[in-house]
Structures are given as C-alpha cells and as structure tokens.
Design a protein around this motif. Structure first.
Motif, PDB file in Angstrom:
ATOM      1  N   ASP A  12      23.753  43.376  48.674  1.00  0.00           N
ATOM      2  CA  ASP A  12      24.691  43.528  47.501  1.00  0.00           C
ATOM      3  C   ASP A  12      25.922  42.688  48.023  1.00  0.00           C
ATOM      4  OD1 ASP A  12      23.060  44.847  45.597  1.00  0.00           O
ATOM      5  OD2 ASP A  12      23.218  46.554  46.871  1.00  0.00           O
ATOM      6  N   LEU A  13      26.110  42.653  49.407  1.00  0.00           N
ATOM      7  CA  LEU A  13      27.472  42.137  49.710  1.00  0.00           C
ATOM      8  C   LEU A  13      27.982  40.853  48.976  1.00  0.00           C
ATOM      9  CD1 LEU A  13      29.591  42.179  51.902  1.00  0.00           C
ATOM     10  CD2 LEU A  13      28.369  40.838  53.510  1.00  0.00           C
ATOM     11  N   GLU A  14      26.975  39.653  48.817  1.00  0.00           N
ATOM     12  CA  GLU A  14      27.499  38.420  48.246  1.00  0.00           C
ATOM     13  C   GLU A  14      27.922  38.819  46.690  1.00  0.00           C
ATOM     14  OE1 GLU A  14      25.615  34.470  47.124  1.00  0.00           O
ATOM     15  OE2 GLU A  14      25.368  34.960  49.005  1.00  0.00           O
ATOM     16  N   ASP A  15      27.200  39.650  45.937  1.00  0.00           N
ATOM     17  CA  ASP A  15      27.368  39.972  44.534  1.00  0.00           C
ATOM     18  C   ASP A  15      28.764  40.779  44.380  1.00  0.00           C
ATOM     19  OD1 ASP A  15      25.143  38.801  43.575  1.00  0.00           O
ATOM     20  OD2 ASP A  15      24.237  40.506  43.171  1.00  0.00           O
ATOM     21  N   LEU A  16      28.960  41.737  45.699  1.00  0.00           N
ATOM     22  CA  LEU A  16      30.030  42.649  45.304  1.00  0.00           C
ATOM     23  C   LEU A  16      31.346  41.806  45.624  1.00  0.00           C
ATOM     24  CD1 LEU A  16      28.747  45.836  46.898  1.00  0.00           C
ATOM     25  CD2 LEU A  16      29.055  45.247  44.447  1.00  0.00           C
ATOM     26  N   VAL A  17      31.535  40.827  46.622  1.00  0.00           N
ATOM     27  CA  VAL A  17      32.592  40.220  46.905  1.00  0.00           C
ATOM     28  C   VAL A  17      32.888  39.180  45.621  1.00  0.00           C
ATOM     29  CG1 VAL A  17      33.324  37.891  48.251  1.00  0.00           C
ATOM     30  CG2 VAL A  17      31.943  39.936  49.444  1.00  0.00           C
ATOM     31  N   ALA A  18      31.774  38.467  45.094  1.00  0.00           N
ATOM     32  CA  ALA A  18      32.084  37.660  43.847  1.00  0.00           C
ATOM     33  C   ALA A  18      32.501  38.719  42.677  1.00  0.00           C
ATOM     34  CB  ALA A  18      30.698  36.951  43.496  1.00  0.00           C
ATOM     35  N   LEU A  19      32.066  39.700  42.467  1.00  0.00           N
ATOM     36  CA  LEU A  19      32.461  40.827  41.332  1.00  0.00           C
ATOM     37  C   LEU A  19      33.952  41.028  41.552  1.00  0.00           C
ATOM     38  CD1 LEU A  19      31.936  42.181  39.021  1.00  0.00           C
ATOM     39  CD2 LEU A  19      30.726  43.880  40.162  1.00  0.00           C
ATOM     40  N   ASP A  20      34.113  41.649  42.681  1.00  0.00           N
ATOM     41  CA  ASP A  20      35.637  42.057  43.313  1.00  0.00           C
ATOM     42  C   ASP A  20      36.668  40.989  42.918  1.00  0.00           C
ATOM     43  OD1 ASP A  20      36.815  44.475  44.222  1.00  0.00           O
ATOM     44  OD2 ASP A  20      37.626  43.107  45.769  1.00  0.00           O
ATOM     45  N   GLU A  21      36.030  39.528  43.097  1.00  0.00           N
ATOM     46  CA  GLU A  21      37.123  38.537  43.049  1.00  0.00           C
ATOM     47  C   GLU A  21      37.434  38.282  41.441  1.00  0.00           C
ATOM     48  OE1 GLU A  21      37.024  33.910  43.892  1.00  0.00           O
ATOM     49  OE2 GLU A  21      36.685  35.159  45.698  1.00  0.00           O
ATOM     50  N   VAL A  22      36.320  38.320  40.647  1.00  0.00           N
ATOM     51  CA  VAL A  22      36.476  38.312  39.428  1.00  0.00           C
ATOM     52  C   VAL A  22      37.191  39.402  38.548  1.00  0.00           C
ATOM     53  CG1 VAL A  22      35.205  38.443  36.955  1.00  0.00           C
ATOM     54  CG2 VAL A  22      34.196  36.990  38.956  1.00  0.00           C
ATOM     55  N   CYS A  23      37.075  40.580  39.294  1.00  0.00           N
ATOM     56  CA  CYS A  23      37.634  41.722  38.725  1.00  0.00           C
ATOM     57  C   CYS A  23      39.290  42.043  39.009  1.00  0.00           C
ATOM     58  CB  CYS A  23      37.096  42.904  38.920  1.00  0.00           C
ATOM     59  SG  CYS A  23      35.302  43.040  38.074  1.00  0.00           S
ATOM     60  N   PHE A  24      39.455  41.400  40.330  1.00  0.00           N
ATOM     61  CA  PHE A  24      40.705  41.683  40.821  1.00  0.00           C
ATOM     62  C   PHE A  24      41.693  40.435  41.424  1.00  0.00           C
ATOM     63  CE2 PHE A  24      38.588  45.827  41.329  1.00  0.00           C
ATOM     64  CZ  PHE A  24      39.665  46.622  40.999  1.00  0.00           C
ATOM     65  N   GLY A  25      40.859  39.420  41.224  1.00  0.00           N
ATOM     66  CA  GLY A  25      41.688  38.082  41.576  1.00  0.00           C
ATOM     67  C   GLY A  25      42.344  38.085  42.912  1.00  0.00           C
ATOM     68  N   SER A  26      43.619  38.060  42.990  1.00  0.00           N
ATOM     69  CA  SER A  26      44.142  37.684  44.290  1.00  0.00           C
ATOM     70  C   SER A  26      44.330  39.161  44.888  1.00  0.00           C
ATOM     71  CB  SER A  26      45.837  37.316  44.064  1.00  0.00           C
ATOM     72  OG  SER A  26      46.543  38.132  43.206  1.00  0.00           O
ATOM     73  N   SER A  27      43.953  40.283  44.206  1.00  0.00           N
ATOM     74  CA  SER A  27      44.041  41.495  44.942  1.00  0.00           C
ATOM     75  C   SER A  27      42.594  41.967  45.471  1.00  0.00           C
ATOM     76  CB  SER A  27      44.628  42.597  44.030  1.00  0.00           C
ATOM     77  OG  SER A  27      45.911  42.340  43.759  1.00  0.00           O
ATOM     78  N   ALA A  28      41.861  40.864  45.278  1.00  0.00           N
ATOM     79  CA  ALA A  28      40.352  41.338  45.549  1.00  0.00           C
ATOM     80  C   ALA A  28      40.201  41.436  47.273  1.00  0.00           C
ATOM     81  CB  ALA A  28      39.407  40.251  45.205  1.00  0.00           C
ATOM     82  N   TRP A  29      39.404  42.166  47.550  1.00  0.00           N
ATOM     83  CA  TRP A  29      38.930  42.448  49.027  1.00  0.00           C
ATOM     84  C   TRP A  29      38.517  41.114  49.275  1.00  0.00           C
ATOM     85  CZ3 TRP A  29      36.557  47.932  48.843  1.00  0.00           C
ATOM     86  CH2 TRP A  29      37.399  48.924  48.886  1.00  0.00           C
ATOM     87  N   ALA A  30      38.707  40.579  50.695  1.00  0.00           N
ATOM     88  CA  ALA A  30      37.994  39.405  51.400  1.00  0.00           C
ATOM     89  C   ALA A  30      36.528  39.969  51.775  1.00  0.00           C
ATOM     90  CB  ALA A  30      38.826  38.935  52.502  1.00  0.00           C
ATOM     91  N   GLU A  31      35.600  38.914  52.207  1.00  0.00           N
ATOM     92  CA  GLU A  31      34.347  39.422  52.532  1.00  0.00           C
ATOM     93  C   GLU A  31      34.484  40.389  53.786  1.00  0.00           C
ATOM     94  OE1 GLU A  31      30.053  37.477  53.970  1.00  0.00           O
ATOM     95  OE2 GLU A  31      31.289  36.430  52.371  1.00  0.00           O
ATOM     96  N   PRO A  32      35.327  39.999  55.036  1.00  0.00           N
ATOM     97  CA  PRO A  32      35.385  41.012  56.011  1.00  0.00           C
ATOM     98  C   PRO A  32      35.691  42.322  55.807  1.00  0.00           C
ATOM     99  CG  PRO A  32      36.476  39.018  56.304  1.00  0.00           C
ATOM    100  CD  PRO A  32      36.033  38.957  54.894  1.00  0.00           C
ATOM    101  N   SER A  33      36.705  42.788  54.388  1.00  0.00           N
ATOM    102  CA  SER A  33      36.907  43.888  53.936  1.00  0.00           C
ATOM    103  C   SER A  33      35.454  44.581  53.447  1.00  0.00           C
ATOM    104  CB  SER A  33      37.850  44.098  52.999  1.00  0.00           C
ATOM    105  OG  SER A  33      39.118  43.373  53.495  1.00  0.00           O
ATOM    106  N   TRP A  34      34.752  43.835  52.811  1.00  0.00           N
ATOM    107  CA  TRP A  34      33.641  44.558  52.274  1.00  0.00           C
ATOM    108  C   TRP A  34      32.417  44.681  53.350  1.00  0.00           C
ATOM    109  CZ3 TRP A  34      32.222  46.703  47.739  1.00  0.00           C
ATOM    110  CH2 TRP A  34      33.038  46.785  46.657  1.00  0.00           C
TER     111      TRP A  34
END
Length: 150
Positions: A12-34
C-alpha cells in the motif's frame, strides 16, 4: 460499493504516499516518512486503509504499549472524490474499535470544520488549543475521545 477497511500492507505504500499528497499537498508526508510508519507497524503503529481496489482513505494511529497512555490519531484522509460518502466515518469507527478502553487524542486545524464535525460526531471533545500552531498562524484544536463518551 462500500470500501473494505483493513490493515495496511507494504504493497500500500505507493498508494498511501500518492493519496496523502492529494489530500495534504505541501503538508503531505514524504515517502521516507510513510516508510517509517510501515517499519513501526509491529511496534506502535496501526495503519488502516479503506480499499476499493486502491486506497481511497486511511487512518494512522500511534498506540503506546502502556494501556494507560493515550492513543494518538496521527492522520486521517479520504480521497477528495470520495468525501461525504461515509468512508471517513467507517475509518473512524474502525480506528476507535481498535482503541476500546483507551483515550484517543488528535489535533485538527481550527478552520477544518468538516473534520472537526466528524470527530465531534464520534464523541471527541475539545480540550485545548495550540495558538498559531499551523502555517499562517492557524490554531490547532486538541480533541479527546474516551469510550464512555460514545
């Protein structure tokens, strides 16, 4: 079709990174955080995913080992196209079911009334504020849920 709520898996990592970016924009967690969240799943993290073939929502919980310590709801998100469909409520219900007998804390931007309404609907109560916590000086509202308030 109602999404399936399940524990996150490494796939799920890739999906969650992409979803987080859509939902939080500049406040999204980067892939290393996920990745760090996934690395700690066996320790103190619970990540639940709303799945409709791909992740359409998620919730991240920090669950301390000591039962008297509160659980922190770190993040919850629903894809914009899926908002107001009940997915956020399903995720909250599943998360709170995992927290039976514990106190849950979260913080939400004071201006995020949609999220705050969801939390209040589940019995969360405002307990304090962090003045000017978010970018632009917006307050963070600290909310608490205790099972006896359901």
């Amino acid at each position: 079709m109602r999404p399936r709520i399940r524990l996150a898996a490494p796939d799920d990592l890739e999906d969650l990174v992409a979803l987080d970016e859509v939902c939080f924009g500049s406040s999204a967690w980067a892939e290393p955080s996920w990745q760090a969240e996934f690395d700690r799943l066996a320790d103190d993290r619970v990540v639940l995913v709303a799945d409709e073939g791909a992740a359409v929502g998620y919730v991240v919980l920090l669950v301390p080992a000591a039962a008297e310590d509160p659980v922190d709801l770190l993040r919850i998100a629903v894809a914009p196209a899926e908002r107001r469909t009940g997915i956020g409520g399903q995720l909250m219900a599943a998360a709170l079911a995992r927290c039976a007998g514990r106190t849950v804390l979260l913080e939400v931007a004071a201006g995020n009334e949609l999220a705050a309404a969801l939390y209040r609907g589940f019995g969360f109560e405002e307990i304090s504020r962090r003045r000017g916590y978010y970018a632009g000086g917006e307050d963070a509202v600290i909310m608490r849920w205790q099972e006896d308030h359901e």
